[in-house]
Design a protein around this motif. Structure first.
Motif, mmCIF file in Angstrom:
data_model
loop_
_atom_site.group_PDB
_atom_site.id
_atom_site.type_symbol
_atom_site.label_atom_id
_atom_site.label_comp_id
_atom_site.label_asym_id
_atom_site.label_seq_id
_atom_site.Cartn_x
_atom_site.Cartn_y
_atom_site.Cartn_z
ATOM 1 N N LEU A 1 37.832 60.813 39.913
ATOM 2 C CA LEU A 1 39.207 60.570 39.487
ATOM 3 C C LEU A 1 39.859 59.512 40.357
ATOM 4 O O LEU A 1 40.486 58.566 39.852
ATOM 5 C CB LEU A 1 40.016 61.877 39.552
ATOM 6 C CG LEU A 1 41.529 61.766 39.359
ATOM 7 C CD1 LEU A 1 41.856 61.222 37.967
ATOM 8 C CD2 LEU A 1 42.192 63.121 39.576
ATOM 9 N N ALA A 2 39.720 59.638 41.665
ATOM 10 C CA ALA A 2 40.329 58.673 42.581
ATOM 11 C C ALA A 2 39.666 57.296 42.461
ATOM 12 O O ALA A 2 40.347 56.262 42.505
ATOM 13 C CB ALA A 2 40.232 59.181 44.017
ATOM 14 N N ALA A 3 38.337 57.263 42.279
ATOM 15 C CA ALA A 3 37.635 55.982 42.128
ATOM 16 C C ALA A 3 38.095 55.264 40.867
ATOM 17 O O ALA A 3 38.351 54.048 40.881
ATOM 18 C CB ALA A 3 36.123 56.215 42.087
ATOM 19 N N ASN A 4 38.214 56.000 39.777
ATOM 20 C CA ASN A 4 38.712 55.399 38.536
ATOM 21 C C ASN A 4 40.150 54.922 38.687
ATOM 22 O O ASN A 4 40.551 53.927 38.077
ATOM 23 C CB ASN A 4 38.614 56.403 37.388
ATOM 24 C CG ASN A 4 37.197 56.547 36.855
ATOM 25 O OD1 ASN A 4 36.307 55.773 37.199
ATOM 26 N ND2 ASN A 4 36.977 57.537 36.008
ATOM 27 N N ALA A 5 40.932 55.637 39.510
ATOM 28 C CA ALA A 5 42.319 55.218 39.760
ATOM 29 C C ALA A 5 42.356 53.858 40.433
ATOM 30 O O ALA A 5 43.164 52.991 40.084
ATOM 31 C CB ALA A 5 43.035 56.255 40.622
ATOM 32 N N VAL A 6 41.479 53.659 41.397
ATOM 33 C CA VAL A 6 41.421 52.373 42.096
ATOM 34 C C VAL A 6 41.022 51.265 41.120
ATOM 35 O O VAL A 6 41.652 50.200 41.057
ATOM 36 C CB VAL A 6 40.423 52.444 43.273
ATOM 37 C CG1 VAL A 6 40.242 51.065 43.900
ATOM 38 C CG2 VAL A 6 40.902 53.452 44.313
ATOM 39 N N LEU A 7 39.986 51.509 40.338
ATOM 40 C CA LEU A 7 39.511 50.501 39.389
ATOM 41 C C LEU A 7 40.525 50.264 38.274
ATOM 42 O O LEU A 7 40.664 49.140 37.772
ATOM 43 C CB LEU A 7 38.170 50.937 38.792
ATOM 44 C CG LEU A 7 37.010 51.029 39.793
ATOM 45 C CD1 LEU A 7 35.783 51.618 39.127
ATOM 46 C CD2 LEU A 7 36.691 49.664 40.396
ATOM 47 N N TRP A 8 41.247 51.306 37.883
ATOM 48 C CA TRP A 8 42.277 51.158 36.856
ATOM 49 C C TRP A 8 43.376 50.217 37.335
ATOM 50 O O TRP A 8 43.866 49.380 36.568
ATOM 51 C CB TRP A 8 42.847 52.524 36.501
ATOM 52 C CG TRP A 8 43.895 52.473 35.441
ATOM 53 C CD1 TRP A 8 45.236 52.648 35.593
ATOM 54 C CD2 TRP A 8 43.693 52.189 34.055
ATOM 55 N NE1 TRP A 8 45.885 52.494 34.393
ATOM 56 C CE2 TRP A 8 44.958 52.218 33.435
ATOM 57 C CE3 TRP A 8 42.565 51.928 33.284
ATOM 58 C CZ2 TRP A 8 45.126 51.985 32.065
ATOM 59 C CZ3 TRP A 8 42.736 51.692 31.935
ATOM 60 C CH2 TRP A 8 43.995 51.728 31.338
ATOM 61 N N ASN A 9 43.776 50.350 38.597
ATOM 62 C CA ASN A 9 44.789 49.439 39.136
ATOM 63 C C ASN A 9 44.283 48.004 39.186
ATOM 64 O O ASN A 9 45.043 47.061 38.960
ATOM 65 C CB ASN A 9 45.232 49.905 40.530
ATOM 66 C CG ASN A 9 46.267 51.001 40.471
ATOM 67 O OD1 ASN A 9 47.400 50.776 40.083
ATOM 68 N ND2 ASN A 9 45.884 52.208 40.863
ATOM 69 N N LEU A 10 42.997 47.831 39.446
ATOM 70 C CA LEU A 10 42.409 46.495 39.417
ATOM 71 C C LEU A 10 42.500 45.908 38.012
ATOM 72 O O LEU A 10 42.859 44.739 37.827
ATOM 73 C CB LEU A 10 40.953 46.566 39.873
ATOM 74 C CG LEU A 10 40.183 45.244 39.947
ATOM 75 C CD1 LEU A 10 40.815 44.315 40.973
ATOM 76 C CD2 LEU A 10 38.721 45.505 40.299
ATOM 77 N N PHE A 11 42.198 46.723 37.003
ATOM 78 C CA PHE A 11 42.311 46.266 35.609
ATOM 79 C C PHE A 11 43.762 45.955 35.245
ATOM 80 O O PHE A 11 44.046 44.966 34.561
ATOM 81 C CB PHE A 11 41.748 47.327 34.666
ATOM 82 C CG PHE A 11 42.118 47.104 33.222
ATOM 83 C CD1 PHE A 11 41.654 45.997 32.533
ATOM 84 C CD2 PHE A 11 42.951 47.989 32.550
ATOM 85 C CE1 PHE A 11 42.002 45.768 31.200
ATOM 86 C CE2 PHE A 11 43.307 47.783 31.234
ATOM 87 C CZ PHE A 11 42.833 46.667 30.554
ATOM 88 N N LEU A 12 44.696 46.811 35.676
ATOM 89 C CA LEU A 12 46.103 46.586 35.342
ATOM 90 C C LEU A 12 46.604 45.254 35.875
ATOM 91 O O LEU A 12 47.322 44.526 35.190
ATOM 92 C CB LEU A 12 46.963 47.720 35.905
ATOM 93 C CG LEU A 12 47.000 49.027 35.126
ATOM 94 C CD1 LEU A 12 47.956 49.989 35.803
ATOM 95 C CD2 LEU A 12 47.407 48.809 33.681
#
Length: 423
Positions: free
Chosen positions: A249-260
């Motif tokens: 969950l936390a790893a996807n959060a980091v990558l999601w912010n990169l995508f945003l």
């Protein structure tokens, strides 16, 4: 206009970056889910910005200043009312959101603290959408940039002061977002007043004009349904990631912010297309419409490729900056190549979103988004059957982004011919 949109994800990213420095995966997961929840709640009404921008641009193109003010007044009234209803219904909304999140008990406890503070910003956040849409529809992207930068600078200062300085933890990040939205609305109303608009002076009878309300409502409902489809994909993505544990969950959060961050570079060109295409429709300028649409597509595709390459090259450093947790860093690096594809896959969709909103082709946009959501569901079923885990989740999301743009590209020629028979 790109820089104005780059600042937008910072409301969530700043909180994630500051909380991430604390090294607690549960807290980082909580603020990530909080950002997704508020994206879902607030962007359900993102039509206030998009529809207001499209309708304002067409009014500007037609030289109808009174309709510019009426469009803003209607959007402010709708946003303020919707925001107050959210505040009143915060407990059932919060319980539903947290039960659907699939998060661990530690994440849910922190998430509840964040949610019940930040929900108080709803009236301010939705009214800010209306103000931003009005400013952008007039073609004043410089003022749109200024407003977004101001909101996010205030958020950065308050987050650092309340989380690290006052040690308020995740509640401090929520208070910072609340303060930034309220201050942003005060500044936005001052800006539109300086532009000569006085939305609070519009007679109630004009705001309630039946024909205008029907058109406004039609556009907003189409955009709301389209946005809900996007949010559904994001919520499913987040929930399926949460069910794989706090680290994923936390790893996807980091990558999601990169995508945003990459995505909002692209959204800058979409916003420009909203204004230019909308004003061309209002002025019945077919050549101007063609030129704006073509330019938006070229720039979005070029920047989509560039952003994806930058994400691949600098993603590891970004991950290390956002979180100090070793397990989260390792997991995020493992899925970075797939996440880096997302901006390129989304590039065409961003461009056509701006074109469709400016032309108010909102019904077609809604229907095409629903088809893309179906494609996402099919892709999820396939990758689940193949046992691809979190990698499959990212593959399905990239397919969803690509399906959006493909459908819009196929439908574009016919829609353009109906709007401008000479196109």
């Amino acid at each position: 206009m790109t820089l104005a949109n780059v600042t937008t994800p910072l409301l969530g990213f700043v909180g994630a970056a500051v909380i991430g420095r604390l090294g607690d995966a549960a807290l980082l997961g909580a603020i990530s889910l909080g950002a997704v929840i508020f994206d879902a709640i607030f962007w359900s009404f993102g039509s206030l910005r998009m529809a207001t921008a499209g309708l304002t641009a067409q009014a500007v193109g037609a030289g109808n200043k009174s309709e510019v003010d009426r469009s803003l007044a209607r959007a402010l009234a709708a946003g303020g009312l919707a925001g107050l209803i959210m505040v009143l219904l915060q407990w059932p909304i919060g319980q539903a959101a947290m039960s659907l999140s699939g998060a661990s008990p530690a994440v849910v406890v922190a998430l509840a603290s964040y949610f019940h503070i930040r929900i108080l910003s709803a009236p301010f956040a939705l009214a800010n959408y209306a103000v931003l849409g009005s400013v952008l529809g007039r073609g004043r992207t410089d003022l749109g940039l200024m407003l977004q930068v101001a909101i996010n600078l205030i958020n950065i200062a308050l987050t650092l002061a309340l989380v690290l300085g006052a040690d308020f933890g995740i509640a401090g990040a929520a208070l910072a977002a609340l303060g930034a939205e309220a201050a942003g609305l005060a500044l936005g109303l001052f800006v539109v007043t300086r532009l000569g608009s006085h939305p609070f002076r519009i007679p109630l009878a004009e705001i309630r004009d039946a024909a205008a309300l029907r058109r406004t409502l039609s556009v907003n409902i189409d955009v709301i349904l389209r946005t809900l489809a996007i949010i559904a994909a994001i919520v499913v993505f987040s929930a399926l990631g949460a069910r794989q544990g706090d680290v994923i969950l936390a790893a996807n959060a980091v990558l999601w912010n990169l995508f945003l961050i990459g995505g909002f570079f692209l959204d800058g060109f979409a916003t420009a297309a909203e204004t230019l295409c909308g004003q061309s429709v209002g002025a019945r300028d077919a050549a101007g419409f063609r030129a704006a649409a073509s330019l938006s597509l070229r720039w979005c595709l070029g920047f989509g490729l560039a952003v994806s390459l930058l994400a691949l090259a600098g993603g590891t450093s970004f991950i290390d900056f956002v979180t100090t947790n070793g397990s989260v860093r390792d997991a995020a690096r493992a899925f970075l190549p797939l996440a880096a594809l997302a901006p390129l896959a989304a590039a065409t969709a961003f461009a056509y979103d701006g074109i469709y909103i400016g032309a108010t082709w909102t019904r077609a946009m809604r229907n095409l988004m629903l088809l893309a959501l179906i494609a996402f569901g099919i892709a999820l079923a396939v990758v689940h059957g193949l046992g691809l885990g979190n990698a499959g989740l990212w593959i399905a999301f990239v397919i969803f982004l690509a399906a959006r743009g493909t459908g819009q590209a196929i439908a574009y020629p016919g829609l353009a011919r109906r709007t401008f028979p000479s196109v």
